[in-house]
Design a protein around this motif. Structure first.
Motif, PDB file in Angstrom:
ATOM      1  N   GLU A 430       6.850   5.682   1.142  1.00 51.36           N
ATOM      2  CA  GLU A 430       7.327   7.054   1.356  1.00 51.36           C
ATOM      3  C   GLU A 430       6.586   7.706   2.522  1.00 51.36           C
ATOM      4  O   GLU A 430       7.130   8.590   3.186  1.00 51.36           O
ATOM      5  CB  GLU A 430       7.119   7.878   0.082  1.00 51.36           C
ATOM      6  CG  GLU A 430       8.022   7.463  -1.079  1.00 51.36           C
ATOM      7  CD  GLU A 430       7.634   8.166  -2.372  1.00 51.36           C
ATOM      8  OE1 GLU A 430       6.652   8.955  -2.354  1.00 51.36           O
ATOM      9  OE2 GLU A 430       8.314   7.939  -3.398  1.00 51.36           O
ATOM     10  N   ARG A 431       5.356   7.268   2.764  1.00 54.11           N
ATOM     11  CA  ARG A 431       4.543   7.838   3.846  1.00 54.11           C
ATOM     12  C   ARG A 431       4.611   6.994   5.126  1.00 54.11           C
ATOM     13  O   ARG A 431       3.870   7.236   6.077  1.00 54.11           O
ATOM     14  CB  ARG A 431       3.093   7.965   3.380  1.00 54.11           C
ATOM     15  CG  ARG A 431       2.923   8.958   2.236  1.00 54.11           C
ATOM     16  CD  ARG A 431       1.497   8.942   1.717  1.00 54.11           C
ATOM     17  NE  ARG A 431       0.538   9.366   2.740  1.00 54.11           N
ATOM     18  CZ  ARG A 431       0.068  10.588   2.877  1.00 54.11           C
ATOM     19  NH1 ARG A 431       0.474  11.540   2.042  1.00 54.11           N
ATOM     20  NH2 ARG A 431      -0.813  10.885   3.810  1.00 54.11           N
ATOM     21  N   CYS A 473      -3.151   7.076   1.909  1.00 50.28           N
ATOM     22  CA  CYS A 473      -2.238   6.801   0.792  1.00 50.28           C
ATOM     23  C   CYS A 473      -3.017   6.612  -0.512  1.00 50.28           C
ATOM     24  O   CYS A 473      -2.575   7.070  -1.576  1.00 50.28           O
ATOM     25  CB  CYS A 473      -1.411   5.552   1.091  1.00 50.28           C
ATOM     26  SG  CYS A 473      -0.151   5.785   2.351  1.00 50.28           S
ATOM     27  N   SER A 476      -4.007  10.206  -1.599  1.00 50.04           N
ATOM     28  CA  SER A 476      -2.902  11.034  -2.087  1.00 50.04           C
ATOM     29  C   SER A 476      -2.285  10.452  -3.353  1.00 50.04           C
ATOM     30  O   SER A 476      -1.861  11.195  -4.239  1.00 50.04           O
ATOM     31  CB  SER A 476      -1.841  11.198  -0.993  1.00 50.04           C
ATOM     32  OG  SER A 476      -1.366   9.936  -0.558  1.00 50.04           O
TER      33      SER A 476
END
Length: 492
Positions: A430-431, A473, A476
């Motif tokens: 997603e990132r 990542c 987060s």
């Protein structure tokens, strides 16, 4: 052109209807160039006047466009009239092989592939990009083209390439062979498939490393082998865990174990050779990237100390040159020579000759070895950049397996289960970061998060940026997964 006239009315209108149906069904999509009127008239056994009249009618209806000096082209209809695609008809597997293949192979599996939309990806199957090598390869293709005969190639491979490979592997890998022992194949995947055909019957025991190269495992399972996974540690295959009953084949990556990077120790090499001798079995040595030894001298191949002729050595140019080249080779034990040639002949009559001739020149002129030296140096820089960045930015959260060769490392994210690893991979994508799990390398996957981190096709700058994104990542994802609990603990 395959058109059927319905026999109703004037011939030119029959042809108009046939062409309309072909356009509407999608058989003649927009932009398709139609045959010249003379050629189509000859194919359909009608007069050229009939074809010209049909083309004129379709142009008048806006379905064809005539281009001066070029021909007639299909216009895409303003409102699509194509029928929806027909769903593939499901039928039961027609053979035991097909049944096993359906169970084992997913054509939509994205493991190891580049994912769209990623800023960076630790893709482990891509080799190093070398512009000078691309230029040299195109030059050799051009030189070879006028001299390659247009008939079928020799199933065993061009003599010039077999001789070049033989000289190279005896000098750099210590192999014992002659050009007559070399079989040129379409990559390591075909080499493993041929070995399975020649050596393995359904139900035969085959020893594989645990974890292991999943491509070899899948091929062997498709052929019906009974796989026995033997664990790997820092010295390679645990030979003390070899099965008591005889195995028909042992599959190894001894010079650089896939995926852990371990090197099979000398004592264990002797053990596995003795095991094959006692079982009257065989060893497949997959040396997929052993030539990229970066921090030490190259380890001699297992085949180089085989005194019983039981090792099949498999080499490939997919990692050292280009995967799209589809060229590899088997150094065949003399006792299996005729069996492998028969299997290769049955598979494809022989590997394309133009690429073989060009590769023979690339090796003979020394360009291939120069490329290997330059590539190894650049891979050292990229691996050091990856390892240093992970240690600096991820700390104890990520553990790397020691590795001194190849183009990837195996990383474990500390404390994460396999299920949490799947969530982390999804979060990273997603990132904009492509991460790849090692789960498919196991017969029995462990409950931990392991990642295959390839760096071969990345610059050192890309590697550092990708690790920075990876660390972000991890931060987060941990906040997303455990944030509520952390906030609750903080409030208390």
């Amino acid at each position: 052109m395959d058109l059927v006239l319905d026999g109703n009315g004037p011939r030119y209108m029959q042809l108009v209807r046939a062409l309309k149906q072909a356009i509407a069904s999608g058989r003649l999509p927009g932009g398709t160039r139609l045959p010249a009127s003379r050629d189509l008239a000859r194919d359909l056994v009608v007069s050229r006047t009939t074809v010209v009249a049909a083309f004129d009618q379709l142009r008048a209806e806006g379905l064809l466009t005539g281009r001066v000096g070029s021909g007639s082209y299909v216009n895409a209809p303003a409102s699509p009239t194509q029928r929806p695609p027909v769903a593939r008809r499901s039928v039961l597997p027609q053979s035991a092989y097909s049944r096993r293949a359906r169970e084992l192979h997913d054509p939509d599996d994205l493991s190891g592939r580049r994912l769209p939309g990623m800023r960076h990806a630790f893709q482990y199957a891509l080799p190093l990009v070398n512009a000078a090598l691309n230029t040299a390869w195109l030059r050799e293709l051009g030189r070879a083209a006028p001299y390659v005969r247009p008939n079928y190639p020799m199933p065993q491979g061009l003599p010039s390439l077999r001789e070049a490979i033989c000289k190279h592997v005896t000098r750099t890998r210590g192999l014992q062979c002659t050009p007559q022992d070399i079989l040129v194949v379409s990559g390591a995947q075909q080499a493993i498939s041929l070995a399975a055909r020649v050596l393995v019957d359904p139900g035969d025991d085959v020893v594989i490393e645990e974890p292991q190269y999943f491509g070899a495992r899948t091929i062997l399972q498709m052929h019906g082998a009974n796989l026995i996974g033997v664990p790997v540690d820092a010295e390679g295959l645990r030979t003390d865990r070899l099965p008591n009953r005889p195995a028909k084949l042992v599959c190894l990556t001894p010079s650089h174990h896939f995926p852990t990077g371990a090197v099979l120790s000398l004592s264990r090499r002797i053990d596995v050779l003795q095991y094959a001798r006692q079982c009257a079995g065989w060893i497949l040595e997959d040396d997929y990237d052993g030539e990229f030894r970066q921090d030490a001298q190259p380890v001699p191949a297992l085949q180089s100390i085989d005194r019983d002729g039981r090792v099949l050595y498999v080499g490939s140019f997919s990692k050292t040159l280009f995967p799209s080249m589809r060229l590899g080779y088997i150094v065949m034990p003399s006792g299996l020579h005729d069996d492998f040639l028969a299997a290769k002949w049955a598979a494809d009559f022989g590997t394309p000759a133009l690429e073989q001739a060009a590769l023979a020149q690339l090796i003979t002129t020394g360009a291939y070895e120069r490329h290997l030296r330059a590539a190894s140096k650049r891979l050292v820089e990229r691996r050091h950049a990856l390892c240093d960045a992970i240690v600096r930015q991820c700390g104890a959260r990520v553990t790397l397996r020691p590795s001194h060769a190849g183009m990837h490392v195996l990383a474990e994210v500390t404390g994460l289960s396999a299920a949490e690893g799947v969530q982390l991979i999804r979060h990273a994508r997603e990132r904009g970061l492509g991460l790849y799990p090692a789960t498919n390398c196991y017969l029995d996957p462990p409950d931990r998060c392991e990642l295959l981190m390839g760096y071969g096709a990345m610059s050192t700058r890309d590697v550092r940026e990708a690790v920075t994104l990876f660390a972000a990542c991890l931060d987060s994802w941990a906040l997303r997964a455990h944030g509520p609990a952390l906030r609750l603990a903080h409030s208390r």
